[in-house]
Scaffold this motif. Sequence first.
Motif, mmCIF file in Angstrom:
data_model
loop_
_atom_site.group_PDB
_atom_site.id
_atom_site.type_symbol
_atom_site.label_atom_id
_atom_site.label_comp_id
_atom_site.label_asym_id
_atom_site.label_seq_id
_atom_site.Cartn_x
_atom_site.Cartn_y
_atom_site.Cartn_z
ATOM 1 N N VAL A 10 0.837 -1.201 0.000
ATOM 2 C CA VAL A 10 0.000 0.000 0.000
ATOM 3 C C VAL A 10 0.873 1.253 0.000
ATOM 4 O O VAL A 10 1.814 1.374 0.775
ATOM 5 N N LEU A 11 0.562 2.175 -0.895
ATOM 6 C CA LEU A 11 1.243 3.466 -0.961
ATOM 7 C C LEU A 11 0.274 4.545 -0.485
ATOM 8 O O LEU A 11 -0.896 4.550 -0.860
ATOM 9 N N TRP A 12 0.766 5.451 0.359
ATOM 10 C CA TRP A 12 -0.091 6.520 0.866
ATOM 11 C C TRP A 12 -0.020 7.763 0.000
ATOM 12 O O TRP A 12 -0.933 8.593 0.019
ATOM 13 N N HIS A 13 1.049 7.920 -0.754
ATOM 14 C CA HIS A 13 1.208 9.069 -1.645
ATOM 15 C C HIS A 13 1.832 8.583 -2.951
ATOM 16 O O HIS A 13 2.673 7.685 -2.944
ATOM 17 N N SER A 14 1.408 9.206 -4.045
ATOM 18 C CA SER A 14 2.006 8.863 -5.323
ATOM 19 C C SER A 14 3.259 9.708 -5.549
ATOM 20 O O SER A 14 3.509 10.698 -4.852
ATOM 21 N N SER A 15 4.042 9.315 -6.547
ATOM 22 C CA SER A 15 5.314 9.989 -6.818
ATOM 23 C C SER A 15 5.085 11.389 -7.401
ATOM 24 O O SER A 15 4.101 11.645 -8.101
ATOM 25 N N ARG A 16 6.030 12.276 -7.111
ATOM 26 C CA ARG A 16 5.997 13.618 -7.678
ATOM 27 C C ARG A 16 6.964 13.751 -8.863
ATOM 28 O O ARG A 16 7.166 14.849 -9.366
ATOM 29 N N VAL A 17 7.543 12.651 -9.286
ATOM 30 C CA VAL A 17 8.452 12.676 -10.429
ATOM 31 C C VAL A 17 7.614 12.668 -11.708
ATOM 32 O O VAL A 17 6.847 11.727 -11.952
ATOM 33 N N PRO A 18 7.710 13.709 -12.534
ATOM 34 C CA PRO A 18 6.894 13.763 -13.755
ATOM 35 C C PRO A 18 7.147 12.562 -14.665
ATOM 36 O O PRO A 18 8.296 12.119 -14.829
ATOM 37 N N ASN A 40 1.433 23.033 -12.630
ATOM 38 C CA ASN A 40 2.131 21.754 -12.493
ATOM 39 C C ASN A 40 1.208 20.723 -11.845
ATOM 40 O O ASN A 40 0.798 20.881 -10.696
ATOM 41 N N TRP A 41 0.919 19.648 -12.587
ATOM 42 C CA TRP A 41 0.032 18.608 -12.055
ATOM 43 C C TRP A 41 0.630 17.982 -10.802
ATOM 44 O O TRP A 41 -0.115 17.604 -9.878
ATOM 45 N N TYR A 42 1.928 17.881 -10.712
ATOM 46 C CA TYR A 42 2.586 17.174 -9.615
ATOM 47 C C TYR A 42 2.740 18.023 -8.354
ATOM 48 O O TYR A 42 3.203 17.515 -7.324
ATOM 49 N N THR A 43 2.359 19.274 -8.421
ATOM 50 C CA THR A 43 2.331 20.113 -7.210
ATOM 51 C C THR A 43 0.962 20.758 -7.019
ATOM 52 O O THR A 43 0.811 21.693 -6.231
ATOM 53 N N ALA A 44 -0.044 20.268 -7.723
ATOM 54 C CA ALA A 44 -1.379 20.868 -7.659
ATOM 55 C C ALA A 44 -1.973 20.759 -6.257
ATOM 56 O O ALA A 44 -2.759 21.622 -5.841
ATOM 57 N N ASP A 45 -1.632 19.707 -5.518
ATOM 58 C CA ASP A 45 -2.166 19.577 -4.160
ATOM 59 C C ASP A 45 -1.620 20.682 -3.261
ATOM 60 O O ASP A 45 -2.322 21.193 -2.386
ATOM 61 N N TRP A 46 -0.347 21.062 -3.457
ATOM 62 C CA TRP A 46 0.209 22.179 -2.693
ATOM 63 C C TRP A 46 -0.398 23.503 -3.147
ATOM 64 O O TRP A 46 -0.769 24.341 -2.326
ATOM 65 N N ASP A 47 -0.503 23.696 -4.450
ATOM 66 C CA ASP A 47 -0.964 24.969 -4.991
ATOM 67 C C ASP A 47 -2.432 25.247 -4.664
ATOM 68 O O ASP A 47 -2.787 26.374 -4.309
ATOM 69 N N TYR A 48 -3.260 24.237 -4.805
ATOM 70 C CA TYR A 48 -4.705 24.447 -4.666
ATOM 71 C C TYR A 48 -5.270 23.858 -3.374
ATOM 72 O O TYR A 48 -6.071 24.513 -2.690
ATOM 73 N N GLY A 49 -4.877 22.633 -3.029
ATOM 74 C CA GLY A 49 -5.390 22.025 -1.808
ATOM 75 C C GLY A 49 -4.938 22.771 -0.565
ATOM 76 O O GLY A 49 -5.759 23.147 0.295
ATOM 77 N N HIS A 282 -11.937 6.797 -5.646
ATOM 78 C CA HIS A 282 -11.746 7.594 -6.865
ATOM 79 C C HIS A 282 -10.430 8.363 -6.845
ATOM 80 O O HIS A 282 -9.713 8.396 -7.850
ATOM 81 N N VAL A 283 -10.104 9.000 -5.714
ATOM 82 C CA VAL A 283 -8.886 9.811 -5.674
ATOM 83 C C VAL A 283 -7.650 8.933 -5.540
ATOM 84 O O VAL A 283 -6.524 9.405 -5.778
ATOM 85 N N ASN A 284 -7.859 7.665 -5.149
ATOM 86 C CA ASN A 284 -6.756 6.710 -4.972
ATOM 87 C C ASN A 284 -5.734 7.314 -4.014
ATOM 88 O O ASN A 284 -6.103 7.929 -3.024
ATOM 89 N N PHE A 285 -4.472 7.196 -4.293
ATOM 90 C CA PHE A 285 -3.456 7.761 -3.407
ATOM 91 C C PHE A 285 -2.680 8.860 -4.126
ATOM 92 O O PHE A 285 -1.516 9.104 -3.841
ATOM 93 N N ARG A 286 -3.350 9.527 -5.075
ATOM 94 C CA ARG A 286 -2.667 10.550 -5.861
ATOM 95 C C ARG A 286 -2.129 11.655 -4.964
ATOM 96 O O ARG A 286 -2.877 12.304 -4.226
ATOM 97 N N LEU A 287 -0.835 11.858 -5.035
ATOM 98 C CA LEU A 287 -0.156 12.884 -4.250
ATOM 99 C C LEU A 287 -0.591 12.780 -2.779
ATOM 100 O O LEU A 287 -0.399 11.748 -2.162
#
Length: 583
Positions: A10-18, A40-49, A282-287
């Motif tokens: 089980v992974l709690w966070h997905s990778s931030r490597v594009p 940047n899709w890989y930092t969208a959780d920081w930018d918006y969340g 649905h959100v799975n473990f994305r970021l």
Amino acid sequence: MGLIWLKHPVLWHSSRVPSGYDYTAMTDAQKLLIVTRWHNWYTADWDYGQTTLAFFCAAILAAALLNGAAWIRARKGGTMISDSGNNLKKPGPTDKLTAALRYTTARQWRLRATRWYAPPLAAVLGVAGMCVFVMALLLGARPFYWPNEAMGHSPPIATRAGWISIAIMPFMIAFATKINFVALLTGTSHEKLQVFHRWSAVFMYITSLVHTFPFIINDIMMGEMVSQYKLSPWYWTGVAALVPQTYLIALSWGVFRNPYYEIFKKLHFIASGIFMAALFIHVNFRLTSWDYFWATLALYVLAWLARVGRTLYTTRLGLPATLTSVGPDLVRLSVCVPAGRMKWAPGQHVFVRALGLGVHALTSHPFTISSLHSGEGKEEAELELVMRVHGGLTHALARRVAGKAAWATRVVVDGPYGGLHVPLQAYERVYLLAGGSGATFTLPIFANLAATLKAGGVSCQRIEFVVAVPDGDNYAWMEPAVTAAAAQLPDTAVGVRVHYTRIEEPTKGSESDASVDALRGRPVLGDIVREAHASARKVAIVACGPDEFLYDVRSAVAESQLVIADGFGTCKDMFLHTETYSW
């Protein structure tokens, strides 16, 4: 097939490597765009969340600071006020600012034709601020869609909408709980935060739709809609989350919720469970998407455990209670509470579950405590609830006691909640206004304040108790308590006015009591508030009653706050607290 959405281990966070980009098909400007902030899709959780989290936290902190300032301001007048010095001056800058802020908490609008009453202006401004923030964050960055398919499959507006939506979730749940951490910080009772629970849910739904439809549009444009829907589990999990979310939003409006509240509440919990489970998959473990679920779970479970634990400690398998009829469509429930298990303050309410009522034993309802806590030195304290008979639980209770002197049962009590967070004895004059059974809220405050004045050493110089009832029979249940409280003070320190709104009926009880003014007709609440405003430098008004009753009080108080904010008159501080029958 197994859990295709769950990785092993089980992974709690997905990778931030594009990954997955076709850089050869992009221009230099496009390569730069997909790695810049807000795109940047890989930092969208920081930018918006995290930006969304910061906004809500800042708003709650600001409300907490204002609550703290009000608490300190009220206690500055906790000792006897001198008739000389600065107290005789006109309202100062702090008084004017306080009055302007209190204007927003008092001002209210209504649609007379539909009998709809808006929340106070402060709540409207709070919801409007939430709307402006969400829309600005959602629509501020461009482009909404990638100009090149090689830049990614997720449209930028869909990505940011998803993160805004999921970041709203912990606060939406926090606003809804009875033991409410936001309420503890802001001094606002849980039922008054329901407006923010409902509107944060609406904005979460809007951003969910904005997250959904760009994917559909994008896949149709790319010719992949059918294949994506058949092969991708994220499509059907998204639909599985959106369907119950639509149900929750559509049927939570008052026109659907209020007539069948108990059914609504149970279906609301079921739909919420389905929604949360589908969204989690649905959100799975994305970021960091699952982090928001852990935060939501922690807030809800802690609040639930605290409430259940307190209820079990207080009532265990039920407390003995006696039900009696005290007037037309009025019943009194007297509950014996073992000493030390539960204490309550004037103006607080509890949720009651009456055992032995068949299907009604599965429901709990809020009622204001109409008695003072008096368990010191005794084995048990008596908690009294006076209820107006409508439908559901109160109708079932009324049937049980019909034709009987009393009915014995056992009840489960959850609470207490709410109450006043400002000491009324710090105000020179206190006006307690009640419409009908709203006296269950003001009466214990009156009794407690009268005892405090009798002891001396406080700023309060006079209490005005005003109640409007249909007839003498509806006043009879409270008359002994009103008379006993008023008898503690001289006539110069207390005034009681009983308005009988059915003018064709004779008054009872109070006409024989010289300390009570028996009046016919509805009270002119605006005149009473203006009288309060002209009577002292520091005035507190506490009101409980039907929506129309509270609307008249709020409107008059709002006018008085503007007068103070303009610097006119001698009144420098007018505090208002209102309670309604339902939420």
